[in-house]
Write a protein that holds these residues in place. Structure first.
Motif, PDB file in Angstrom:
ATOM      1  N   ASP A   1      42.192   1.512  82.928  1.00 43.54           N
ATOM      2  CA  ASP A   1      43.054   2.678  82.700  1.00 43.54           C
ATOM      3  C   ASP A   1      44.480   2.157  82.548  1.00 43.54           C
ATOM      4  O   ASP A   1      45.102   1.724  83.524  1.00 43.54           O
ATOM      5  CB  ASP A   1      42.919   3.632  83.901  1.00 43.54           C
TER       6      ASP A   1
ATOM      7  N   SER B   1      47.047   3.952  81.467  1.00 38.09           N
ATOM      8  CA  SER B   1      47.924   5.113  81.236  1.00 38.09           C
ATOM      9  C   SER B   1      49.132   5.167  82.148  1.00 38.09           C
ATOM     10  O   SER B   1      50.100   5.856  81.850  1.00 38.09           O
ATOM     11  CB  SER B   1      47.111   6.407  81.365  1.00 38.09           C
TER      12      SER B   1
ATOM     13  N   ALA C   1      43.990  10.248  77.321  1.00 32.81           N
ATOM     14  CA  ALA C   1      43.648  11.651  77.587  1.00 32.81           C
ATOM     15  C   ALA C   1      42.265  11.985  77.031  1.00 32.81           C
ATOM     16  O   ALA C   1      41.485  12.716  77.664  1.00 32.81           O
ATOM     17  CB  ALA C   1      44.698  12.592  76.986  1.00 32.81           C
TER      18      ALA C   1
ATOM     19  N   ALA D   1      39.815  10.500  79.407  1.00 36.54           N
ATOM     20  CA  ALA D   1      39.719  11.320  80.623  1.00 36.54           C
ATOM     21  C   ALA D   1      38.807  12.527  80.383  1.00 36.54           C
ATOM     22  O   ALA D   1      37.994  12.888  81.240  1.00 36.54           O
ATOM     23  CB  ALA D   1      41.109  11.788  81.061  1.00 36.54           C
TER      24      ALA D   1
ATOM     25  N   THR E   1      46.564  15.673  80.738  1.00 35.57           N
ATOM     26  CA  THR E   1      47.022  14.578  81.589  1.00 35.57           C
ATOM     27  C   THR E   1      48.544  14.632  81.688  1.00 35.57           C
ATOM     28  O   THR E   1      49.251  14.652  80.680  1.00 35.57           O
ATOM     29  CB  THR E   1      46.595  13.210  81.048  1.00 35.57           C
TER      30      THR E   1
ATOM     31  N   GLU F   1      51.201  12.524  83.267  1.00 41.36           N
ATOM     32  CA  GLU F   1      51.531  11.255  83.933  1.00 41.36           C
ATOM     33  C   GLU F   1      52.837  10.781  83.338  1.00 41.36           C
ATOM     34  O   GLU F   1      53.766  11.568  83.207  1.00 41.36           O
ATOM     35  CB  GLU F   1      50.411  10.230  83.670  1.00 41.36           C
TER      36      GLU F   1
ATOM     37  N   SER G   1      45.143  16.858  85.101  1.00 40.12           N
ATOM     38  CA  SER G   1      45.028  15.553  85.749  1.00 40.12           C
ATOM     39  C   SER G   1      46.418  14.959  85.913  1.00 40.12           C
ATOM     40  O   SER G   1      47.165  14.843  84.951  1.00 40.12           O
ATOM     41  CB  SER G   1      44.148  14.640  84.891  1.00 40.12           C
ATOM     42  N   GLY G   2      46.768  14.594  87.144  1.00 40.92           N
ATOM     43  CA  GLY G   2      48.086  14.019  87.395  1.00 40.92           C
ATOM     44  C   GLY G   2      48.376  14.050  88.879  1.00 40.92           C
ATOM     45  O   GLY G   2      47.486  14.360  89.672  1.00 40.92           O
TER      46      GLY G   2
END
Lengths: 387, 387
Positions: B107, B109, B208, B211, B230, B232, B329-330
């Motif tokens: 990952d 990201s 993303a 994910a 996402t 982030e 997601s975060g």
């Protein structure tokens, strides 16, 4: 709230269980192979049997049997020999006979008139008819739909492959109109009603979705994804992603007419009971009312504001999907010009440059047949496997 | 401008020509049938050969041959007999051996650290490692990716099925990172670079998107469509529609971080050079900076405003697609609470009731493994045909 937490199947995180959707490939699937041959002829035009075998991956003998069957059904016909061959025996070309079947297609999206046509297998309009709605609702409106379809069926002596209908409102995958407010249709099994009456295959889908299918099948748009925005009585969107229509979990995909523009609770009151819906800003009725009697400059500014509103709502959708092809369908006098230009400028200003650079946003320039053609596409797909 | 006009192929409106995408079904397709068996075992768990034949549509003898091959490869193992059988011979159950292969998943990201794991065929994390980025860019950043993958491969003695990577930025279908700004990667063939180094199958896709695949394959979400947002270092969206990932025409689907919120030309300056991008309002860095030192009430209001901004941008997307499942997601401290609540309220206030009623918008509550699991999903799909 546990409902709001993404749950894991097990503490060790195994894959979630679901039904297996992939089945083993059926061997010698005749229906499928027949559709493969028709699909090739539909999109490539006249071909020899050898061409067909190459395109389809089928063997020459299989192609010959299938073509013979299709000839016997009258769907395919030999049209002579290829002229450009230099060596060997000239190849005999076969082609779909466009008038082997006709289809009856209905566009119920207008507020004033139900519109219909007889179309052939190439999507060419053979004849047309329409019928004023005159404010009819419920059973009266259904009776008018049936009357229009009867008139159309009297206009052709060819065999009828089926009836394809683009209906306003939310339409499920069984052709039940879940809700079409202005016609007062609620949970109306329109597909079943027409099938029972005409004893023909009937397909019914949402008008904007059907318009998108019409563009995808019969108009020159590159790529496998596109969005058609219909700006008529209501405002809707038909989305094709990777060649497939997006229906949505409640069959409500494309219902952007009731997305709010601007601040919450502001804007004009909408038929849905809320304020500031996109439909109240760009819907054809609202727009026509608002520009009536205005001079050119004031008219342009109203249309530009409306185009901007569409751009603000469309920008996140176009970005999320990285769509290149957007088609605006609706009255030419409203959409061609400042409305379209402002929509393009707004989308480009409000998205990443890679998204804006790829964008082509076109109007139909008065091409009012998209829902009708989409109705034909529904029937072709269901009955001949052609898409 | 002719470019803006929807053109018709011919004046009579024939169907547009395009390549035939449907090919005839290959007969006795062993690779496909093997994938069908694995897919069933993957999602249904332990089964008898008779169960497998029923689920897959394959014949008993075919299933027996395929299972024997998979046993010889060590992927499938017999785990004993079914206990609940009342009559006849008890059926022997077979199951995927989760440790037959391991996968290396990465990952990339995060802004600070490259994160990785060794996972088994069930998507269970066997071991983890990570590496600080320390501001490395270009080749230095690639060297760190390789170092992390080497460390991970040293953590398992099992055969490695492949390497799955979620990368920031725009990634094409060949695993080329077209653009990842903060790593200064432009047209970087990351998939090829890793494949050349490790001599393993490598799959690379946008973080993303990966994910979303991770949620779809390994987490309990109903339906075949979902959107993962996402939040982030950047803000992106991964969309699965009808079971398929949406990549977009320029592989830029999901790039909603640079959709403008509010009026044109207003708002904070973004790394992309424009003002008022969603990323500047809800990006994790920006949000953390903005709430630093604030008391509980002021903090809540900043997070609520940010959640509202997400809701305004997400409402058209959710309406156009009629999506039910949205996952945020975060960082848990930013997203769980006022941010999520305001996003839900805003989307419901700004869409048709049928859209809002079906909506489930959840946070991952700190589940940080979605990109890693999605990397595993990429490898499983490519190497075993399991999705």
């Amino acid at each position: 709230m546990s409902d709001d937490v993404l749950t894991t199947v097990s503490s060790t995180g195994g894959p979630r269980r679901r039904r297996v959707s992939v089945k083993a490939l059926p061997q010698h699937n005749r229906v499928h192979n027949r559709a493969v041959v028709l699909q090739a002829l539909f999109h490539q035009g006249a071909m020899s049997r050898a061409d067909l075998a190459r395109e389809s991956g089928l063997t020459r003998p299989t192609v010959s049997v299938l073509v013979a069957e299709l000839e016997a059904d009258g769907i395919v016909a030999e049209i002579g020999q290829r002229e450009d061959v230099r060596v060997g025996k000239p190849a005999t070309l076969v082609e779909i006979n466009p008038d082997a079947f006709h289809m009856i297609v209905l566009d119920l999206s207008s507020a004033d008139r139900f519109v219909g046509a007889v179309v052939n297998l190439r999507g060419e309009v053979v004849d047309r008819a329409d019928l004023a709605i005159d404010g009819a609702v419920r059973e009266d409106a259904i009776a008018r739909v049936i009357r229009l379809a009867e008139r159309l069926s009297a206009l052709t002596t060819q065999r009828i492959l089926g009836i394809g209908v683009g209906s306003p409102g939310i339409v499920d995958d069984q052709g039940v109109v879940r809700e079409a407010l202005h016609l007062e249709w609620f949970d109306l099994p329109l597909r079943q009603r027409l099938a029972d009456y005409f004893h023909l295959p009937v397909l019914v889908a949402n008008d904007a979705n059907v318009a998108a299918l019409g563009v995808h099948t019969f108009r020159e748009v590159p790529g496998l994804s596109l969005m058609v925005v219909t700006i008529e009585h209501g405002v809707g969107v038909g989305l094709i992603i990777g060649g497939s229509l997006v229906e949505g979990e409640q069959f409500s995909a494309g219902e952007i007419g009731h997305v709010t523009v601007g601040a919450d609770g502001e804007g004009a009151l909408c038929t849905c009971g809320r304020r500031g819906c996109l439909e109240t800003v760009i819907g054809a009725r609202y727009l026509s009312d608002r520009i009536a009697g205005l001079d050119e400059g004031a008219r342009g500014e109203v249309l530009r504001d409306a185009g901007r509103a569409l751009g603000v709502v469309a920008a996140p959708v176009i970005s999320a999907l990285n769509l290149n092809e957007v088609v605006l369908s609706g009255p030419s006098d409203l959409l061609d010009g400042p409305f379209r230009d402002a929509a393009v400028d707004t989308i480009k200003a409000r998205t990443l440059s890679v998204v804006g650079e790829g964008l082509s946003l076109r109007t139909t320039q008065g091409d009012g047949d998209l829902v009708l053609l989409g109705g034909a596409s529904l029937v072709l797909q269901a009955e001949l496997g052609v898409s």
